[in-house]
Design a protein around this motif. Structure first.
Motif, mmCIF file in Angstrom:
data_model
loop_
_atom_site.group_PDB
_atom_site.id
_atom_site.type_symbol
_atom_site.label_atom_id
_atom_site.label_comp_id
_atom_site.label_asym_id
_atom_site.label_seq_id
_atom_site.Cartn_x
_atom_site.Cartn_y
_atom_site.Cartn_z
ATOM 1 N N THR A 45 0.867 -1.309 -0.121
ATOM 2 C CA THR A 45 -0.208 0.253 0.023
ATOM 3 C C THR A 45 0.775 1.244 -0.047
ATOM 4 O OG1 THR A 45 -1.659 1.036 1.250
ATOM 5 C CG2 THR A 45 -0.193 0.001 2.565
ATOM 6 N N TYR A 95 -0.056 -2.155 7.827
ATOM 7 C CA TYR A 95 -1.246 -2.496 8.851
ATOM 8 C C TYR A 95 -2.677 -1.548 8.771
ATOM 9 C CZ TYR A 95 1.751 -5.528 11.643
ATOM 10 O OH TYR A 95 2.461 -6.663 12.180
ATOM 11 N N LEU A 96 -2.293 -0.688 7.579
ATOM 12 C CA LEU A 96 -3.472 -0.255 7.062
ATOM 13 C C LEU A 96 -4.331 -0.841 6.254
ATOM 14 C CD1 LEU A 96 -2.523 3.549 6.244
ATOM 15 C CD2 LEU A 96 -4.161 2.889 7.980
ATOM 16 N N LYS A 98 -6.570 -3.584 5.670
ATOM 17 C CA LYS A 98 -7.637 -4.344 6.625
ATOM 18 C C LYS A 98 -7.761 -5.771 6.360
ATOM 19 C CE LYS A 98 -10.756 -0.177 7.003
ATOM 20 N NZ LYS A 98 -12.182 0.306 7.052
ATOM 21 N N ASP A 99 -7.463 -6.305 5.179
ATOM 22 C CA ASP A 99 -7.485 -7.811 5.145
ATOM 23 C C ASP A 99 -6.010 -8.256 5.228
ATOM 24 O OD1 ASP A 99 -7.078 -6.624 2.917
ATOM 25 O OD2 ASP A 99 -8.407 -8.017 1.614
ATOM 26 N N ARG A 132 -4.391 -2.464 16.393
ATOM 27 C CA ARG A 132 -4.565 -3.144 15.154
ATOM 28 C C ARG A 132 -3.276 -3.806 15.032
ATOM 29 N NH1 ARG A 132 -6.407 -0.735 9.235
ATOM 30 N NH2 ARG A 132 -8.216 -0.474 10.600
ATOM 31 N N TYR A 136 -3.549 -7.949 14.450
ATOM 32 C CA TYR A 136 -3.117 -8.718 13.470
ATOM 33 C C TYR A 136 -2.103 -9.370 13.571
ATOM 34 C CZ TYR A 136 -6.585 -5.646 10.624
ATOM 35 O OH TYR A 136 -7.668 -5.164 9.758
#
Length: 387
Positions: A45, A95-96, A98-99, A132, A136
């Motif tokens: 990303t 980590y942004l 979401k999956d 998160r 995660y």
């Protein structure tokens, strides 16, 4: 005595492997042919929470799309990666996505088929999204635990205190990454396949605080990656920041003194950076495009993340076809000779280059005492390239 003899025997075996690797690399370099990829970076990303003073990735418009997790998994399913040893997940802020746990679950499934040689996955985070990151990471570790793959989580820490907020341009960035690290340390006690470290970009702003960062890391048994900032259009999109990020003579001397302390076990990197700070030029082996390449958030393939020469897009063309044409061969022959190469202070590129290029690492082996060498060899994870 038995331990010393075993290390000497292991050293002789490794020396033979490195000598042969060197011969193979010289052939590939002259021909411009690719080798089997052993390391790969995926910029999954371009989105980021921080607006770091040394990086412009965050300036990419938010509406510009990233590849989906399923697209990344289709890329990793290519036969090209049958000898992949380590995978680097980067951004932006990974980590942004979401999956993200789904990506790692998919990699776990591929481990039994195409990614049989995979030993390690690294993920770099600014650690700002504490809850998160922790949730995660624990889910990811549960996916990887059964398939003998270690997870290396590297948190970006540019100062062990409030200056970190100003560098990252995020309020409370330091308190958040500190909380993230403390949570990760607790998770590490439950998962032996979790390795934790810090990555510090050395800047004029933090050059006086390097010992503080090293002390913070040592107190929590975190490895450190500390290197001067890189100015490049290819990765960080930051050429216009060159003047602001330039070090003066006094700051260069402070960095030299820090590296001379040898606070990191990565002795080769320390020596190369000292030479660079004294001469302004780096001269070290690089195998970008041979056993490593980089894929941007949109699928653009780069043989080196710092050399902004796209080979094409992996969503539009077959990977093997992108790695083989004359353009790719020409770039591979010039790897190590581009202007950006003489200023490349990125330690990660050294790691996978030394085993594949062979001869430089062979010199390091001969120069060091066996016990010190194998301590460094294991600490840097280079043993995975010889299993």
């Amino acid at each position: 005595m038995h331990k010393l003899e075993h290390m000497k025997s292991s050293g002789l075996t490794l020396a033979g492997r490195l000598a042969l690797n060197g011969l193979r690399f010289q052939y590939l370099r002259r021909a411009g042919h690719p080798g089997k990829p052993q390391a790969l970076s995926l910029e999954i990303t371009h989105h980021c929470i921080a607006k770091c003073i040394m990086c412009n990735i965050w300036k990419i418009p938010r509406e510009v799309p990233d590849l989906s997790v399923n697209q990344w998994l289709r890329i990793l399913d290519s036969p090209v990666f049958s000898n992949l040893r380590e995978l680097d997940i980067t951004g932006g802020e990974p980590y942004l996505v979401k999956d993200l746990p789904h990506l790692f679950a998919g990699i776990r499934d591929l481990k039994s088929e195409n990614l049989k040689a995979l030993r390690s996955i690294a993920i770099t985070t600014n650690g700002i999204l504490t809850q998160r990151v922790l949730a995660y990471t624990e889910a990811i570790l549960q996916s990887l635990n059964a398939c003998n793959v270690e997870l290396v989580v590297v948190c970006a820490v540019d100062a062990a205190g409030p200056l970190h907020n100003r560098i990252r341009r995020v309020e409370d960035a330091w308190s958040k990454v500190h909380a993230t690290l403390q949570g990760l340390i607790k998770i590490r006690s439950k998962f032996p396949n979790l390795v934790l470290g810090l990555k510090t970009t050395i800047l004029p702003a933090n050059v006086d605080l390097l010992d503080n960062i090293a002390d913070y890391a040592a107190a929590s048994d975190l490895f450190t990656i500390m290197s001067p900032c890189i100015i490049t259009q290819g990765r960080y999109l930051n050429p216009e920041k060159a003047a602001d990020m330039a070090f003066n003579a006094q700051q260069i001397q402070k960095m030299i003194q820090f590296y001379l302390q040898g606070r990191s076990l990565w002795r080769f990197h320390n020596e190369q950076i000292i030479r660079f700070l004294k001469t302004g030029t780096l001269k070290k082996p690089c195998t970008c495009g041979f056993n490593y390449f980089f894929i941007r958030y949109d699928g653009t393939l780069l043989l080196c993340p710092l050399v902004d020469i796209p080979m094409g897009n992996v969503t539009e063309s077959n990977l093997e076809d992108l790695l083989s044409p004359p353009k790719a061969c020409g770039v591979r022959r010039r790897i190590g000779r581009f202007p950006d190469c003489s200023r490349c202070t990125e330690p990660g590129l050294e790691r996978f280059s030394l085993p594949f290029e062979g001869w430089t690492y062979l010199k390091v082996l001969r120069k060091m005492k066996p016990e010190a060498f194998f301590q460094m060899h294991r600490h840097m994870g280079l043993d995975k390239y010889f299993s």
